[in-house]
Design a protein around this motif. Structure first.
Motif, PDB file in Angstrom:
ATOM      1  N   TYR A 269      -6.650   9.330  -1.127  1.00 42.51           N
ATOM      2  CA  TYR A 269      -6.168   7.771  -2.034  1.00 42.51           C
ATOM      3  C   TYR A 269      -5.546   6.813  -1.737  1.00 42.51           C
TER       4      TYR A 269
ATOM      5  N   ALA B  90      -5.558  -1.825  -7.659  1.00 46.38           N
ATOM      6  CA  ALA B  90      -6.792  -0.729  -6.640  1.00 46.38           C
ATOM      7  C   ALA B  90      -6.516   0.533  -5.831  1.00 46.38           C
TER       8      ALA B  90
ATOM      9  N   ILE C 154      -7.851   2.963  -3.474  1.00 42.68           N
ATOM     10  CA  ILE C 154      -9.070   3.152  -2.431  1.00 42.68           C
ATOM     11  C   ILE C 154      -9.208   4.791  -2.687  1.00 42.68           C
ATOM     12  N   THR C 155     -10.694   5.001  -1.995  1.00 43.43           N
ATOM     13  CA  THR C 155     -11.158   6.681  -2.286  1.00 43.43           C
ATOM     14  C   THR C 155     -11.900   6.279  -0.516  1.00 43.43           C
TER      15      THR C 155
ATOM     16  N   PRO D 247      -9.198  -3.792   2.994  1.00 43.35           N
ATOM     17  CA  PRO D 247      -9.966  -4.347   1.936  1.00 43.35           C
ATOM     18  C   PRO D 247      -9.785  -5.821   1.378  1.00 43.35           C
TER      19      PRO D 247
ATOM     20  N   TRP E   8       0.693  -1.277   0.122  1.00 40.01           N
ATOM     21  CA  TRP E   8       0.297   0.263  -0.276  1.00 40.01           C
ATOM     22  C   TRP E   8       0.810   1.486  -0.281  1.00 40.01           C
TER      23      TRP E   8
ATOM     24  N   ASP F 199     -11.081  -1.394  -7.381  1.00 42.53           N
ATOM     25  CA  ASP F 199     -11.070   0.069  -7.101  1.00 42.53           C
ATOM     26  C   ASP F 199     -12.736   0.069  -6.048  1.00 42.53           C
ATOM     27  N   ALA F 200     -12.675   0.930  -4.434  1.00 39.85           N
ATOM     28  CA  ALA F 200     -13.474   1.363  -4.111  1.00 39.85           C
ATOM     29  C   ALA F 200     -13.641   2.127  -3.240  1.00 39.85           C
ATOM     30  N   THR F 201     -14.840   2.915  -2.861  1.00 38.62           N
ATOM     31  CA  THR F 201     -14.578   3.927  -1.775  1.00 38.62           C
ATOM     32  C   THR F 201     -15.077   3.390   0.068  1.00 38.62           C
ATOM     33  N   VAL F 202     -14.479   3.580   0.382  1.00 32.81           N
ATOM     34  CA  VAL F 202     -14.445   3.068   1.957  1.00 32.81           C
ATOM     35  C   VAL F 202     -14.557   4.209   2.875  1.00 32.81           C
TER      36      VAL F 202
END
Length: 345
Positions: free
Chosen positions: A78, A91, A93-94, A139, A68, A144-147
């Protein structure tokens, strides 16, 4: 983010770094290199053109070989998952539910399985009355995802300061920050548990050199702190620093990040810049998750083994160790001379 000290010493440090950026790649081909064998946790180049200021690294515990990272200032909320086998981003991540990040400088995984992101940079060295830490679960799937992230307000008991190193102890879950200062910084210990709705005060518990990042060994018994030109490993017990020894950190254009591999077999050193490289440094006696003794050398250095990803700063960890030692000695002499001159002036 690059932040050299002010005055003549600062200009000299900037010039020295610029010189290294030219000199190191010239000697990058001096070491042996082999083709990529597809194994994780090897030297690699971050290929994503969006990642130009990688300022922190954290080895995934859920996804083997994945690291990461994040940009520092003015990039947004991000975090990126990068595959060490290919250098590709798996990925993005937002983070949702946090304010506008100012200067994100560190990232670390806690024993609760959460990623902690440190918005702790302060380029004016004391201009912010408080800084922030963001937390969200790592995750389970790489896409790609918004958490939803939790935001913690942080201040220092002895006043504002600049910092680039955020470390979460892998056993206790306590968060530590190492401040960055030309004349030496401090190791700051957070409360036993971070809380929302109130300020979390970090207290100075140790003295450290100029630090751009840090990482705990998987067992929490060692803390590695790096700077632009060197790194040291400290024994760590009961929340306090113990005996320290040098680490064979690679030479990189802008040395900004470090983390242990998930198994503790090696350290991974990163740098800022487009297509920046991450260099593996073996840990003596590592591989069992205990952190071992950090006295190895970059895996791509002469006589070692390197995964060649087609160039980039990963090659900067290669080349003669003698050359590296000469540069360090020269840098030290120049630095001390300028500090003495400034003191006399």
């Amino acid at each position: 983010m690059r932040l050299y000290p002010t005055g003549p010493a600062g200009r000299a440090a900037a010039a020295l770094a610029a010189s290294l950026a030219v000199l190191v790649p010239l000697f990058a081909g001096a070491g042996a290199a082999v083709a990529d064998d597809g194994r994780p946790d090897r030297d690699f180049t971050i290929e994503d053109p969006r990642i130009t200021e990688s300022s922190g690294l954290a080895a995934s515990r859920v996804h083997p070989g994945v690291y990461w990272t994040h940009n520092d200032s003015d990039d947004g909320p991000y975090v990126f998952a990068v595959d060490s086998r290919t250098g590709k981003t798996l990925a993005t991540i937002t983070m949702r539910g946090v304010g506008e990040p100012r200067d994100v400088e560190g990232i670390s995984l806690g024993p609760d399985g959460s990623l902690y992101v440190g918005d702790i940079g302060d380029n004016l060295d004391g201009s912010w009355s408080h800084v922030w830490i963001y937390r969200f679960p790592e995750p389970k799937e790489l896409r790609d995802a918004t958490v939803d992230a939790v935001q913690y307000d942080v201040k220092y008991a002895d006043g504002p300061r600049n910092a680039e190193a955020l470390m979460v102890h892998p056993k206790t879950g306590r968060v530590y920050i190492a401040s960055k200062n030309e004349d030496g910084g401090g190791l700051y210990e957070g409360p036993a548990k971070l809380t929302t709705g109130a300020v979390n005060t970090f207290r100075r518990v140790g003295e450290v050199p100029w630090v751009t990042d840090g990482a705990f060994s998987p067992d929490g018994k060692r803390l590695v702190l790096r700077s632009y030109f060197s790194a040291r490993a400290y024994a760590f017990e009961d929340g306090r620093l113990g005996e320290d020894r040098p680490v064979a950190a690679p030479f990189q254009r802008q040395a900004e990040s470090v983390t242990y591999t998930a198994d503790g077999a090696a350290l991974m050193f990163g740098s800022e810049g487009a297509r920046s490289g991450v260099v593996r440094v073996e840990v003596e006696g590592g591989g069992s998750g205990d952190g071992g003794r950090e006295q190895g050398k970059p895996s791509g250095s002469a006589g070692g083994e390197a995964g060649d990803q087609g160039g980039g700063e990963a090659d900067e960890g290669r080349g003669g160790v003698g050359l590296g030692a000469a540069i360090v000695v020269g840098a030290g002499v120049l630095w001390l001379a300028l500090r003495r001159k400034r003191g006399q002036g």
